[in-house]
Design an enzyme around this catalytic site. Structure first.
Site, PDB file in Angstrom:
ATOM      1  CB  THR A  15       1.028  -2.534  -2.328  1.00 31.99           C
ATOM      2  OG1 THR A  15       1.911  -1.542  -2.860  1.00 31.99           O
ATOM      3  CG2 THR A  15      -0.410  -2.104  -2.596  1.00 31.99           C
ATOM      4  CE  LYS A  36       3.998   3.628  -3.734  1.00 33.61           C
ATOM      5  NZ  LYS A  36       4.801   2.539  -3.156  1.00 33.61           N
ATOM      6  CD  GLU A 111       3.025   0.705  -0.876  1.00 38.00           C
ATOM      7  OE1 GLU A 111       3.762   0.239  -1.767  1.00 38.00           O
ATOM      8  OE2 GLU A 111       1.781   0.657  -0.917  1.00 38.00           O
ATOM      9  N   GLY A 112       5.965   3.649   1.701  1.00 34.76           N
ATOM     10  CA  GLY A 112       7.127   4.245   1.076  1.00 34.76           C
ATOM     11  C   GLY A 112       7.358   3.717  -0.324  1.00 34.76           C
ATOM     12  CB  ALA A 113       8.832   5.121  -3.292  1.00 33.54           C
ATOM     13  N   GLY A 114       9.901   1.916  -2.961  1.00 32.40           N
ATOM     14  CA  GLY A 114      11.104   1.093  -2.986  1.00 32.40           C
ATOM     15  C   GLY A 114      11.576   0.710  -1.596  1.00 32.40           C
ATOM     16  CG  ASN A 171       4.971 -10.988   1.401  1.00 34.60           C
ATOM     17  OD1 ASN A 171       4.072 -11.818   1.493  1.00 34.60           O
ATOM     18  ND2 ASN A 171       5.172 -10.279   0.305  1.00 34.60           N
TER      19      ASN A 171
END
Length: 226
Positions: A15, A36, A111-114, A171
């Site tokens: 995110t 999302k 944005e993908g999940a997980g 990151n």
């Protein structure tokens, strides 16, 4: 041009990077929208915090339902959260929402999940969704112990699904990570896609501050070439 943002795991900064990309493209005069498709973990208003941040970073006018067509209360794997809610995650619904946003925006950041291969229903995963969308992938690598294996396995999966990795972002999750620079260099030597930036560890993630650590020239070159 639009991008599918995935990560080496959950909680690695997808995110943060997605919102930073939205701010960066907006500063270049682009109409931008965050998307999302599936979120697990929402508040009493049935809204997910990540999706709300994406919506706030977008410049196109879109309803929350367009930004996040599937949102589930329980913060567990998406297919399990959907099962507990008595819902089946269906790709046609996601694709319809994506097309609505793409019709309004120059850039859609999905944005993908997980992680990349997390299941979304009994048969399909986030990787299947990325392939159906057909978007270049941006990989967020959470820099902490174990990230090399996770990053390289994810890159193998992206290649297996015959998708282009447009770039990756390091990151830093652990400010005290041993051999941080050596780990970043190890990934640079093994990932063919360009390193788009290294975001330092932030106690309070700030997407606008993260923009300064991203170099989007490679993405702009790819868009021009495309």
């Amino acid at each position: 041009m639009s991008y599918f943002v995935t990560g080496t795991d959950t909680g690695v900064g997808k995110t943060l990077v997605s919102c930073a990309l939205l701010h960066a493209f907006s500063a270049r005069g682009k109409r931008v929208a965050g998307f999302k498709p599936v979120a697990a973990g929402c508040d009493d208003d049935d809204h997910n915090e990540d999706a709300k941040l994406l919506r706030a970073a977008s410049t196109v006018q879109a309803t929350y339902g367009q930004i996040n067509p599937y949102c589930f209360h329980r913060p567990i794997a998406p297919h399990l959260a959907a099962r507990h809610a008595g819902v089946n995650i269906e790709f046609p619904r996601i694709m319809a929402s994506y097309r609505e946003l793409a019709g309004q925006a120059d850039e859609v950041i999905v944005e993908g999940a997980g992680g990349f291969c997390v299941p979304l229903n009994d048969r399909q995963t986030s990787a299947d969704l990325a392939r159906q969308l057909g978007l270049p992938v941006i990989l967020v690598v959470g820099m902490r112990l174990g990230c090399l294996n996770h990053a390289l396995l994810t890159m193998h999966a992206i290649a297996h699904y015959q998708l282009e990795c447009a770039g990756w972002v390091a990151n830093v999750l652990d400010a005290g990570m041993p051999a941080l620079q050596e780990n970043i260099q190890a990934l640079r030597e093994r990932i063919a896609a360009p390193l788009l930036g290294v975001i330092p560890c932030q106690p309070q993630p700030d997407a606008r501050a993260a923009v300064a650590h991203l170099n989007l020239e490679m993405l702009e070159i790819k868009e021009t070439d495309g």
